[in-house]
Scaffold this motif. Sequence first.
Motif, mmCIF file in Angstrom:
data_model
loop_
_atom_site.group_PDB
_atom_site.id
_atom_site.type_symbol
_atom_site.label_atom_id
_atom_site.label_comp_id
_atom_site.label_asym_id
_atom_site.label_seq_id
_atom_site.Cartn_x
_atom_site.Cartn_y
_atom_site.Cartn_z
ATOM 1 N N PRO A 4 2.840 14.586 -5.024
ATOM 2 C CA PRO A 4 2.819 15.928 -4.439
ATOM 3 C C PRO A 4 2.253 15.883 -3.025
ATOM 4 C CG PRO A 4 1.919 15.946 -6.670
ATOM 5 C CD PRO A 4 2.095 14.507 -6.292
ATOM 6 N N ASP A 5 2.704 16.796 -2.189
ATOM 7 C CA ASP A 5 2.265 16.784 -0.791
ATOM 8 C C ASP A 5 0.754 16.805 -0.656
ATOM 9 O OD1 ASP A 5 4.883 16.716 -0.008
ATOM 10 O OD2 ASP A 5 5.025 18.860 0.435
ATOM 11 N N ALA A 6 0.095 17.612 -1.488
ATOM 12 C CA ALA A 6 -1.366 17.715 -1.382
ATOM 13 C C ALA A 6 -2.031 16.383 -1.703
ATOM 14 C CB ALA A 6 -1.887 18.809 -2.316
ATOM 15 N N LEU A 7 -1.501 15.664 -2.701
ATOM 16 C CA LEU A 7 -2.063 14.362 -3.035
ATOM 17 C C LEU A 7 -1.794 13.366 -1.918
ATOM 18 C CD1 LEU A 7 -3.391 12.266 -4.848
ATOM 19 C CD2 LEU A 7 -1.197 11.996 -6.033
ATOM 20 N N GLY A 8 -0.562 13.352 -1.388
ATOM 21 C CA GLY A 8 -0.249 12.445 -0.292
ATOM 22 C C GLY A 8 -1.167 12.664 0.898
ATOM 23 N N VAL A 31 -1.046 3.209 -3.922
ATOM 24 C CA VAL A 31 -1.375 3.791 -5.222
ATOM 25 C C VAL A 31 -0.144 3.630 -6.096
ATOM 26 C CG1 VAL A 31 -1.858 5.941 -6.465
ATOM 27 C CG2 VAL A 31 -3.076 5.406 -4.337
ATOM 28 N N PHE A 32 -0.356 3.242 -7.353
ATOM 29 C CA PHE A 32 0.773 2.987 -8.245
ATOM 30 C C PHE A 32 0.530 3.646 -9.593
ATOM 31 C CE2 PHE A 32 -2.318 -0.388 -8.590
ATOM 32 C CZ PHE A 32 -2.501 -0.529 -9.958
ATOM 33 N N ARG A 33 1.627 3.883 -10.288
ATOM 34 C CA ARG A 33 1.571 4.424 -11.656
ATOM 35 C C ARG A 33 2.796 3.955 -12.419
ATOM 36 N NH1 ARG A 33 0.333 10.539 -13.800
ATOM 37 N NH2 ARG A 33 -1.692 9.606 -14.235
ATOM 38 N N ASP A 34 2.573 3.518 -13.646
ATOM 39 C CA ASP A 34 3.654 3.127 -14.548
ATOM 40 C C ASP A 34 4.595 2.097 -13.927
ATOM 41 O OD1 ASP A 34 2.587 4.919 -16.363
ATOM 42 O OD2 ASP A 34 3.953 6.536 -15.804
ATOM 43 N N GLY A 35 4.019 1.163 -13.191
ATOM 44 C CA GLY A 35 4.817 0.093 -12.626
ATOM 45 C C GLY A 35 5.552 0.439 -11.344
ATOM 46 N N LEU A 38 3.786 4.717 -5.901
ATOM 47 C CA LEU A 38 4.136 6.100 -5.580
ATOM 48 C C LEU A 38 3.668 6.524 -4.201
ATOM 49 C CD1 LEU A 38 1.432 8.145 -6.030
ATOM 50 C CD2 LEU A 38 1.892 7.534 -8.390
ATOM 51 N N TRP A 39 2.814 5.702 -3.582
ATOM 52 C CA TRP A 39 2.352 5.995 -2.213
ATOM 53 C C TRP A 39 1.826 4.707 -1.612
ATOM 54 C CZ3 TRP A 39 -2.443 4.974 -0.284
ATOM 55 C CH2 TRP A 39 -2.771 5.544 0.951
ATOM 56 N N ARG A 40 2.065 4.502 -0.315
ATOM 57 C CA ARG A 40 1.460 3.377 0.387
ATOM 58 C C ARG A 40 1.337 3.736 1.856
ATOM 59 N NH1 ARG A 40 5.876 -1.455 1.133
ATOM 60 N NH2 ARG A 40 7.498 -0.223 2.144
ATOM 61 N N ARG A 41 0.356 3.154 2.505
ATOM 62 C CA ARG A 41 0.114 3.472 3.908
ATOM 63 C C ARG A 41 -0.587 2.302 4.572
ATOM 64 N NH1 ARG A 41 2.676 6.538 4.320
ATOM 65 N NH2 ARG A 41 1.859 8.600 3.814
ATOM 66 N N ALA A 311 -4.965 1.447 -7.704
ATOM 67 C CA ALA A 311 -4.833 1.398 -6.251
ATOM 68 C C ALA A 311 -5.230 0.031 -5.726
ATOM 69 C CB ALA A 311 -5.699 2.480 -5.601
ATOM 70 N N VAL A 312 -4.767 -0.258 -4.509
ATOM 71 C CA VAL A 312 -5.048 -1.497 -3.791
ATOM 72 C C VAL A 312 -5.502 -1.132 -2.390
ATOM 73 C CG1 VAL A 312 -4.087 -3.658 -2.930
ATOM 74 C CG2 VAL A 312 -3.255 -2.700 -5.092
ATOM 75 N N ALA A 313 -6.485 -1.848 -1.862
ATOM 76 C CA ALA A 313 -6.934 -1.621 -0.481
ATOM 77 C C ALA A 313 -7.201 -2.972 0.177
ATOM 78 C CB ALA A 313 -8.200 -0.768 -0.458
#
Length: 447
Positions: A4-8, A31-35, A38-41, A311-313
């Motif tokens: 969702p935009d707010a989460l991004g 950030v990942f979910r269920d393989g 869903l977001w990376r930066r 998540a990964v950082a």
Amino acid sequence: MRPPDALGERLDRLVATAQSEQRAPSVSAAVFRDGEVLWRRALGSADVGREEPATPEHAYRIGSITKTFTAVCILQLRDAGVLDLDDPLRSHVPEAPPGPTVADALAHLSGLQREPPGEIWETLEPPSREELLAGLEDAERVLRPAEAWHYSNLAFGLLGEIVTRRNDAAYEVTLRDRVLEPLGLARTGFHPPGPRATGYYVDPYSDGVTVEVELPVEGPTAAMGWLWSTVDDLARWADFLSTGTDGVLARETLDEMARVRTMVDDAAWSLGWGLGLALYRGGERVFVGHGGAMPGFLAALCVHRPERTGAVALFNTGAGARPETLALELAGAALDALPRTPELWRPDEGAPDDVAPLLGRWWSEGEELVLSWRQGRLRLEVVDGPPGRSVSWLVPEEDDRWRIVEGRERGELLRVTRDGSGAPVKLYVATYPLTRRATAFGGDASE
């Protein structure tokens, strides 16, 4: 999947704040979910001198996250019957000091000194395999085995040597053939293809940076923390730590790796250790993962296994940044913003004929328990028992014998006693009698 935009926006802000306030030349995160990622930066400079912008495709050195790979290689050997976790290290590496076991080494309970003998972090010249083994004569046992958690790179160097000897191949070859290639981790390795970030020392009193020396890969020390990887590969790796993969490691073995073996901070209970995995507690959630540090790089990954979300950082600075904090913040934000919709309940054929008479209320010491059949499994629950510690799941072992395989009293046996007509009249769980009516110890609970 797109967040969702707010989460991004929240995730973007967390990464930008970390890069700015912690003064990192660059940060790459996902950030990942269920393989699925869903977001990376990626923000900042992968190479300051060339003014090369960081991208999620850049590989960073991941330091001690490598130890999670080494641990998987060791558990592969255990599952193949090549070794046992209770084996002394020296039964596989005769040069090793006496005392600590394979499990001790995995959980940082070996009591061995932190680093290989010598001044590796001053000379930046890791010992060769021969030098590492010869130096074991001078290695201190600073604690008794299993006395307390004490981080030891040396112990993982010995685990890397076990991987080498028991697979009859160099550690790097075994890791590639048994783990990286089966999982499709093409950008993870000691010499990965594609762009790489440059590691920096950031001056604490100015905004100047210095390129750090790149340590060479050398023998069993590679098992301590020499890998490179990307956020996409590490997201796939962390998801594997949740689910397992046929041909690499089973989910049940990863469950074992994720169980607490020791607490790092006994008072706070916020950080524990399993078999090669760090266990981070944040509120009611426990994440598994690991942090990593090498000259010029800091890294972290975490995953909440029940929700298969993490998540990964990755940072290209060797000091001043807090990748574990960022990874946990990113994963927590995703979990808060993406609550699961419960699966619809669906009726089935009910309990098998031989199980149905066992179901219902039972009593032990005035405590009520309920035996039920849920989703094709036998479930035993202590009514009003402690949250998270009141349910047991059982599987049949033989006639009227069931083994608890998950939850409360895991490993114990449930036995059924029947009367002359074949009706169940008493259960025994870990030898405690359960009857259909409440009674004191030794009381008559017959109908």
